[in-house]
Design an enzyme around this catalytic site. Structure first.
Site, short mmCIF file in Angstrom:
data_model
loop_
_atom_site.label_atom_id
_atom_site.label_comp_id
_atom_site.label_asym_id
_atom_site.label_seq_id
_atom_site.Cartn_x
_atom_site.Cartn_y
_atom_site.Cartn_z
N LYS A 118 40.65 39.50 43.89
CA LYS A 118 41.43 39.31 42.66
C LYS A 118 42.54 40.34 42.54
O LYS A 118 43.62 40.03 42.04
CB LYS A 118 40.52 39.36 41.43
CG LYS A 118 39.55 38.17 41.42
CD LYS A 118 39.18 37.68 40.05
CE LYS A 118 38.50 36.33 40.20
NZ LYS A 118 37.96 35.78 39.00
N LYS A 201 35.90 28.68 48.33
CA LYS A 201 35.01 28.15 47.28
C LYS A 201 35.82 27.44 46.19
O LYS A 201 36.96 27.83 45.91
CB LYS A 201 34.12 29.27 46.72
CG LYS A 201 34.67 29.98 45.53
CD LYS A 201 33.66 30.86 44.84
CE LYS A 201 34.38 31.51 43.67
NZ LYS A 201 33.70 31.79 42.50
N LYS A 204 37.81 27.88 39.33
CA LYS A 204 38.54 27.48 38.13
C LYS A 204 40.01 27.81 38.27
O LYS A 204 40.87 27.15 37.72
CB LYS A 204 38.04 28.29 36.93
CG LYS A 204 36.71 27.89 36.44
CD LYS A 204 36.39 28.72 35.21
CE LYS A 204 35.12 29.50 35.37
NZ LYS A 204 35.30 30.94 35.28
#
Ligand code: ATP
Ligand code: LTN
Length: 337
Positions: A118, A201, A204
């Site tokens: 991130k 993966k 969202k």
């Protein structure tokens, strides 16, 4: 003294109300939460403090939080068996997180895969909260004397860090300061993959929304997305994550929903084409999500009732969180108020 062990073991988990929830969140987390609720003392949250580590539009955050709660209930979370709440309603999460900030090490936090991932997307100014995120998650877990943490594969490292912290602080302040939790990874669908790039993966916050099935997607969108799903070279429908990640992902999704074994699904598709697998997987997903979407919409139409449910959940959660935080304050040497 730690509170005496309850007769049932304690479970706690949460999902960030960032964007809309995906099929990955549902199969990797929520569907298992429902399965566990009868046998354990369960706590399930919408972790809005965690969502805030990434900039959120206030109105969207509020809506996503209500929607997450509505989806939990619509998926079968039973309020009789579970404590359901929003993380920011319980101030003790942030308070215990501070104490863990003083016990976690820079080195161990910089090794967290999610942080590396991130922060590399955050640009020049990386929020400190993104770095200390796992300590807030550890606080969530340790506040409720949690034994088991049901999460998808990607969160295992954070639960392991929580174990290290609990053991470290138990070493300093006594063995019964914290219960040392274990991760609980679902046997199937621990990692639902992106439909367009099945080596990543499903998430969202994926760049291309067509790779993710959102729980709010219409039946037509679900069909379209599965039709476009990336499959692999060759023709054979066989589960082989290494060489056939796309096909394996569709098989895993079917197995997680129907409970059928991988071998039985492979046998069902013997001699069939990839197209069959895609269409039928879409159908199974639509059947599963349809009733949940309908129920969630009904719940969302009555915010007063949702607020009542959340108030009740917060009261239950706060009672427990207060006891744990007081215990820790006392051990650390703070004057009790
Ligand atoms: P974001 O993309 O916003 O970082 P996310 O989709 O990864 O979020 P989280 O809120 O981080 O979702 O995760 C909530 C729960 O859902 C966790 O238990 C996580 O392991 C699980 N989960 C998320 N994505 C998947 C997936 N693709 N497969 C299985 N489980 C998943
Ligand atoms: N970091 C988790 C969400 C989360 C969580 C928790 C999961 C926050 N606190 C406590 C289990 C237990 C994630 O899925 N990204």
């Amino acid at each position: 003294m730690a509170t005496p062990a309850p007769s049932k073991k304690v479970i706690l988990s949460g999902i960030q109300p960032t964007n809309r929830l995906t099929l990955g969140n549902y199969l990797g987390a929520i569907k298992n939460w429902v399965k566990l609720q009868k046998d354990f003392h369960c706590h399930y949250m919408a972790v809005d403090l965690h969502a805030y580590t990434v900039r959120q539009d206030p109105e969207a955050l509020r809506n996503n939080t209500y929607t997450a709660i509505a989806i939990y209930i619509a998926s079968g979370i039973d309020l009789e068996h579970c404590t359901l709440f929003v993380q920011s309603h319980i101030p003790q999460h942030a308070q215990l997180a501070w104490l863990l900030n003083c016990n976690g090490y820079m080195g161990e936090l910089s090794r967290m895969t999610q942080y590396k991932d991130k922060s590399s997307k955050a640009g020049a100014n990386i929020p400190v909260g993104l770095f200390t995120y796992p300590l807030l998650m550890a606080a969530d877990i340790l506040l409720y004397d949690t034994h088991l943490v049901p999460v998808g594969d990607d969160q295992k490292q954070h639960v392991e860090l929580t174990r290290d912290l609990a053991q470290r602080m138990n070493g300093l302040y006594g063995d019964d300061t914290f219960v040392v939790p274990e991760p609980y990874i679902p046997p199937v669908a621990a990692r639902v993959m992106d439909l367009l790039s099945p080596t990543n993966k499903m998430s969202k916050s994926a760049v291309n929304e067509n790779g993710s099935i959102f729980l709010t997607d219409s039946p037509t969108d679900i069909e379209k997305k599965f039709k476009r799903a990336e499959t692999d070279s060759g023709k054979e429908i066989r589960h082989d994550r290494q060489n056939k990640p796309g096909v394996s992902n569709l098989i895993d999704i079917q197995a997680a929903i129907t409970g059928e074994s991988i071998a039985a699904i492979e046998a069902r598709y013997d001699g069939k084409m990839y197209g069959h697998l895609k269409v039928e997987t879409a159908e199974i997903v639509k059947q599963e999500l349809g009733p949940i979407q309908k129920h969630a919409q009904e719940l969302l139409a009555d915010k007063t009732e949702l607020d009542r449910i959340l108030k009740q959940g917060a009261e239950k959660a706060r009672a427990k969180a207060e006891v744990t935080l007081r215990r820790v304050h006392e051990r650390i040497g703070f004057i009790m108020s």
